[in-house]
Design a protein around this motif. Structure first.
Motif, PDB file in Angstrom:
ATOM      1  N   GLY A 167      41.343  45.856  37.382  1.00  0.00           N
ATOM      2  CA  GLY A 167      41.031  45.759  35.935  1.00  0.00           C
ATOM      3  C   GLY A 167      42.596  45.066  35.327  1.00  0.00           C
ATOM      4  O   GLY A 167      42.958  45.109  34.481  1.00  0.00           O
TER       5      GLY A 167
ATOM      6  N   LEU B  57      33.156  41.606  33.542  1.00  0.00           N
ATOM      7  CA  LEU B  57      34.188  41.947  33.204  1.00  0.00           C
ATOM      8  C   LEU B  57      34.922  40.099  32.024  1.00  0.00           C
ATOM      9  O   LEU B  57      35.719  41.377  31.339  1.00  0.00           O
ATOM     10  CB  LEU B  57      35.115  41.549  34.294  1.00  0.00           C
ATOM     11  CG  LEU B  57      35.124  43.190  35.322  1.00  0.00           C
ATOM     12  CD1 LEU B  57      35.827  42.525  36.888  1.00  0.00           C
ATOM     13  CD2 LEU B  57      36.038  43.914  34.475  1.00  0.00           C
TER      14      LEU B  57
ATOM     15  N   VAL C 146      41.278  40.876  36.500  1.00  0.00           N
ATOM     16  CA  VAL C 146      39.818  41.413  36.840  1.00  0.00           C
ATOM     17  C   VAL C 146      39.804  40.377  38.190  1.00  0.00           C
ATOM     18  O   VAL C 146      40.292  38.952  37.963  1.00  0.00           O
ATOM     19  CB  VAL C 146      39.124  41.059  35.522  1.00  0.00           C
ATOM     20  CG1 VAL C 146      39.718  41.843  34.735  1.00  0.00           C
ATOM     21  CG2 VAL C 146      38.624  39.905  35.963  1.00  0.00           C
TER      22      VAL C 146
END
Length: 352
Positions: free
Chosen positions: A35, A83, A223
């Protein structure tokens, strides 16, 4: 780690960490997610926990898919979609804003089997840019579409479209205001604005420069996901909203095959960090190159590239190999990441 005073100390610690976590040669499938690299040392514990929970959820999603025998390319798309949908990190909903207050997203995906790839940039209405990148790979004669061309292709493919306002969060609106007041590029709303003398490690030193221009803080949050499936097929996917207060039309490393994303028969790699430095270093491709031409193992290749190919830039990466190994590396104080292997190993972390 938060008290380190220089990038040199961060690199030294990264080497120690590398020695601690030798390559995990398991065979079978493996997965890693990230991330973003570069984390505020004072990030509140509740925010750290939220990040870990999201990474764990995404890992479990990928693990379930791998146990169901989905190929690696399907798994990386599935995880990055998750994500992109969650506003916590800088991709999809929650993307950083341009100087105009809009969102311009970019993503890429690569299948190591045949080195097929797809990428998009300047996407403003596509809910999941990574899936559009997949369609570019599977349904077009091209590898890369951008801006109006990418949007037109999305409409023809019938992907889910939303208004640009869907991607804009209140946090990022406030951070853009701060960025404009400071007349600089800001990477992350979690990092307090403390002038132009804060480095990745939190110490007061010379200003960080991007292409010769100072930036106030370093903490991007691209991400990504890399996977090797039980058949040894590798894949990688990366998605981002870019930099806060970036110039309209700016393209970073994330959609560039060989820079932010790369996969081949040996490995899959996804990068995060200072895009301009990653582009100059062709970071993701170099991991595969030193494995192929120098005979390095996966973790050794990641460490070599992070140390030797970034010049003065800051970045991190995750990687898997066709042997079922998983590795990561970064040259700043932290990276949001998680990884798991078929034998039951699982790790989610932020700091060195």
């Amino acid at each position: 780690m938060a008290k380190q005073s220089s990038a040199q100390k961060s690199l030294a610690s990264g080497r120690r960490d590398s020695e601690r976590r030798e390559e995990i040669k398991m065979g079978g499938w493996a997965i890693a997610v990230h991330g973003g690299a570069g984390v505020d040392p004072n990030l509140p514990l509740e925010r750290q926990e939220a990040a870990k929970q999201l990474l764990t959820r995404c890992l479990n999603l990928g693990i379930s898919a791998l146990r169901a025998s989905l190929p690696a390319i399907d798994v990386v798309e599935l995880v990055v979609r998750e994500l992109e949908t969650d506003p916590f990190f800088n991709s999809g909903r929650g993307s950083a804003l341009t100087e105009k207050g809009t969102v311009e997203m970019e993503a890429s995906i690569m299948d190591g089997e045949g080195r097929r790839c797809g990428a998009v940039s300047g996407v403003t209405t596509v809910k999941n840019p990574i899936s559009l990148a997949r369609l570019v790979m599977d349904k077009s004669p091209h590898s890369y579409l951008a801006f109006s061309g990418a949007e037109e292709f999305a409409k023809k493919q019938g992907v889910e479209l939303v208004d640009n306002s869907y991607f804009i969060t209140e946090d990022n609106v406030g951070m853009l205001k701060l960025a404009k007041e400071a007349n600089t590029i800001l990477f992350d709303y979690r990092i307090p604005t403390v002038g132009l003398e804060t480095t990745c490690g939190g110490a007061t030193e010379s200003p960080i420069l991007m292409n010769g221009l100072p930036i106030s803080v370093y903490a991007p949050e691209t991400v990504g996901c890399v996977v090797v499936d039980a058949q040894g097929r590798c894949a990688a996917a990366t998605s981002t909203g870019g930099l806060m207060n970036k110039m309209s039309g700016r393209i970073g490393d994330s959609p560039l095959i060989g820079a932010g994303t790369y996969a081949c028969d040996l490995c899959g790699v996804s990068c995060t960090g200072e895009g301009e430095a990653i582009i100059r270093g062709t970071l993701a491709r170099d991991v595969a190159a030193v494995m192929e031409y120098k005979g390095l193992g996966l973790q050794e290749a990641v460490d070599f590239v992070v140390k030797k190919r970034l010049d003065k830039g800051f970045a991190g990466m995750i990687a898997v190999s066709n042997k079922g190994e998983v590795a990561y590396g970064f040259n700043c104080n932290g990276m949001f990441r998680g990884c798991a292997t078929e034998d039951g190993f699982m790790e989610v972390g932020i700091w060195d």
